[in-house]
Design an enzyme around this catalytic site. Structure first.
Site, mmCIF file in Angstrom:
data_model
loop_
_atom_site.group_PDB
_atom_site.id
_atom_site.type_symbol
_atom_site.label_atom_id
_atom_site.label_comp_id
_atom_site.label_asym_id
_atom_site.label_seq_id
_atom_site.Cartn_x
_atom_site.Cartn_y
_atom_site.Cartn_z
ATOM 1 N N ASP A 8 16.307 30.853 17.231
ATOM 2 C CA ASP A 8 17.486 30.454 16.468
ATOM 3 C C ASP A 8 17.359 28.967 16.126
ATOM 4 O OD1 ASP A 8 19.936 30.393 15.248
ATOM 5 O OD2 ASP A 8 21.112 30.801 17.050
ATOM 6 N N ASP A 114 17.573 31.691 9.353
ATOM 7 C CA ASP A 114 17.314 30.784 10.475
ATOM 8 C C ASP A 114 17.223 31.496 11.819
ATOM 9 O OD1 ASP A 114 19.969 31.525 10.771
ATOM 10 O OD2 ASP A 114 20.664 29.507 11.292
ATOM 11 N N GLU A 115 16.969 32.796 11.793
ATOM 12 C CA GLU A 115 17.052 33.563 13.039
ATOM 13 C C GLU A 115 16.095 34.749 12.998
ATOM 14 O OE1 GLU A 115 20.650 36.028 15.319
ATOM 15 O OE2 GLU A 115 21.001 35.038 13.389
#
Length: 261
Positions: A8, A114-115
């Protein structure tokens, strides 16, 4: 033995802006809609950790973020920088970061810009997985000048919850025998899928932690929430059989989407 890693990125959009614009470094940064002097419409996409001290967070109406930033400024705190953002730039950085992860892991599932999850069971043990995670964090920081938080656990549920425990730039490893103790004191809201409505319903029954949720019989949860009740019962015990679904697709970013770390 199954071992899953959850990557993350920390306050991703704002972090990219700080990296690329030295004049913004150290300042509270909000990426999102134009605040238009407090009259803007739309939401916050990402607020960096300096801005979060003002109570600003992702998905907050941009007008409210502006008011909180103004209150902080009036109290003598640093001015907040509001940016529209460059979504192509974020997608490009995301692709490079996912490339680093894919070069190291056998199976990667991108959840958002973003993960991502990675199945690292091939490493053979949690000690090896922890070393892998540390090396991954170092490589991302060296190549992209960005920090990330990583969770490692026996399934996707635990890995995701773990990645949020020591933000920013954190690493949390939860071994199979530690799952129950790890989850017990946490607020029920950390369970993916529990939103304000479900949280309010449970808190009304004095169920605010996962330990308390575990005390509720399965039939009671099913009666109250239907099929979601049985899912809650399993998640409260750290159970999750969902696979890491490999995908080469890079998720797109829309201006109204919120991706927060």
């Amino acid at each position: 033995m199954r071992i899953v890693l959850h990557l993350d990125m920390d306050a991703f959009f704002a972090a990219v802006e700080e990296r690329d614009e030295p004049r913004f470094r150290g300042w509270p940064i909000v990426v999102g809609a134009d605040p238009r002097g407090g009259n803007g419409r739309g939401v916050v996409s990402t607020a960096n950790y300096a801005a979060r001290r003002y109570g600003i967070h992702s998905a907050m109406p941009i007008s409210e973020a502006w008011r909180r930033a103004k209150a902080a400024r009036d109290a003598g705190e640093p001015e907040t920088v509001f940016l529209g953002g460059s979504f192509r730039k974020y997608e490009e950085a995301s692709a490079r970061i996912l490339g680093i992860l894919r070069s190291r892991a056998e199976s990667v599932e991108q959840v958002s810009v973003d993960e991502a999850f990675a199945d690292v069971s091939h490493l053979g043990g949690f000690e090896e997985a922890e070393a892998f995670a540390r090396e991954l964090k170092v490589e991302i920081k060296e190549k992209e000048k960005l920090t990330c938080s990583v969770g490692v656990g026996p399934n996707k549920l635990i890995a995701k919850i773990a990645s949020d425990r020591q933000k920013p730039d954190g690493l949390t490893v939860v071994r199979p025998g530690e799952v129950s103790e790890f989850l017990a004191p946490l607020p029920i809201r950390v369970i993916p899928g529990i939103g304000p409505k479900t949280e309010a319903s449970l808190v009304k029954r004095s169920i605010a932690t996962i330990a308390k949720l575990r005390e509720v019989p399965l039939e009671v949860l099913v009666h109250e929430f239907g099929k979601w009740g049985s899912v809650l019962y399993e998640k409260a015990r750290g159970e999750d059989d969902s696979p890491v679904a490999e995908s080469d697709e890079v998720k797109s970013v829309g201006e109204q989407e919120t991706f927060d770390g």
